[in-house]
Design a protein around this motif. Structure first.
Motif, short mmCIF file in Angstrom:
data_model
loop_
_atom_site.label_atom_id
_atom_site.label_comp_id
_atom_site.label_asym_id
_atom_site.label_seq_id
_atom_site.Cartn_x
_atom_site.Cartn_y
_atom_site.Cartn_z
N GLU A 1 -9.07 14.90 -35.81
CA GLU A 1 -10.39 15.47 -36.09
C GLU A 1 -11.22 15.64 -34.83
N GLN A 2 -11.25 14.64 -33.97
CA GLN A 2 -12.11 14.68 -32.78
C GLN A 2 -11.44 15.33 -31.57
N ASN A 3 -10.12 15.37 -31.50
CA ASN A 3 -9.37 15.91 -30.37
C ASN A 3 -9.79 15.25 -29.05
N ALA A 4 -10.11 13.93 -29.11
CA ALA A 4 -10.59 13.21 -27.92
C ALA A 4 -9.55 13.21 -26.80
#
Length: 139
Positions: free
Chosen positions: A43-46
């Motif tokens: 979801e965040q693609n950190a």
């Protein structure tokens, strides 16, 4: 030396690429895997790895092999790629047989008898002396 997957490759890759030419790099490529995982989109693609979403772990490993092999060849690293149709008793048996023969032939090429091990006898004798095995006197 053994390098497994990309974690070890990072820690030893510099030595393999630019170090002393005292090893033969072997790649084991498995053609058919029993189980595989698919990378998912976070979801965040950190970690900025979402571009890999949908890629299987096996496909990723094959790409890592290809990229590593090309880099090391350009650095003059001697290498061999061994393709194994799948991991099972039959193919592992052939792989082990290949390595046993390669070991014996390599020793003979170096004028060493791989089936005579005087060094082994020396350490066994030392161990027997230290353990006070009957018939082995300590000095």
């Amino acid at each position: 030396m053994s390098v497994t997957y990309t974690t070890d490759l990072h820690s030893l890759g510099q030595y393999i690429q630019d170090g002393k030419r005292d090893l033969l790099e072997s790649f084991l490529i498995v053609e058919e895997v029993d189980e595989d995982l698919e990378l998912f989109e976070a979801e965040q693609n950190a970690d900025e790895l979402n571009y890999l979403a949908g890629t299987s772990l096996n496909d990723f490993n094959l790409v890592a092999y290809e990229g590593t092999s090309k880099a090391h060849l350009s650095g003059g690293v001697p290498q061999i790629g061994i393709h194994l149709p799948k991991v099972d008793e039959y193919h592992i048996g052939y792989l082990l047989y290949f390595y046993m023969l390669a070991c014996a032939y390599s020793a003979y090429l170096l004028d060493i008898n791989p089936f005579n091990q005087p060094g082994v006898e020396e350490y066994k004798t030392n161990i027997f002396k230290l353990l006070k095995k009957p018939g082995y006197e300590t000095e």
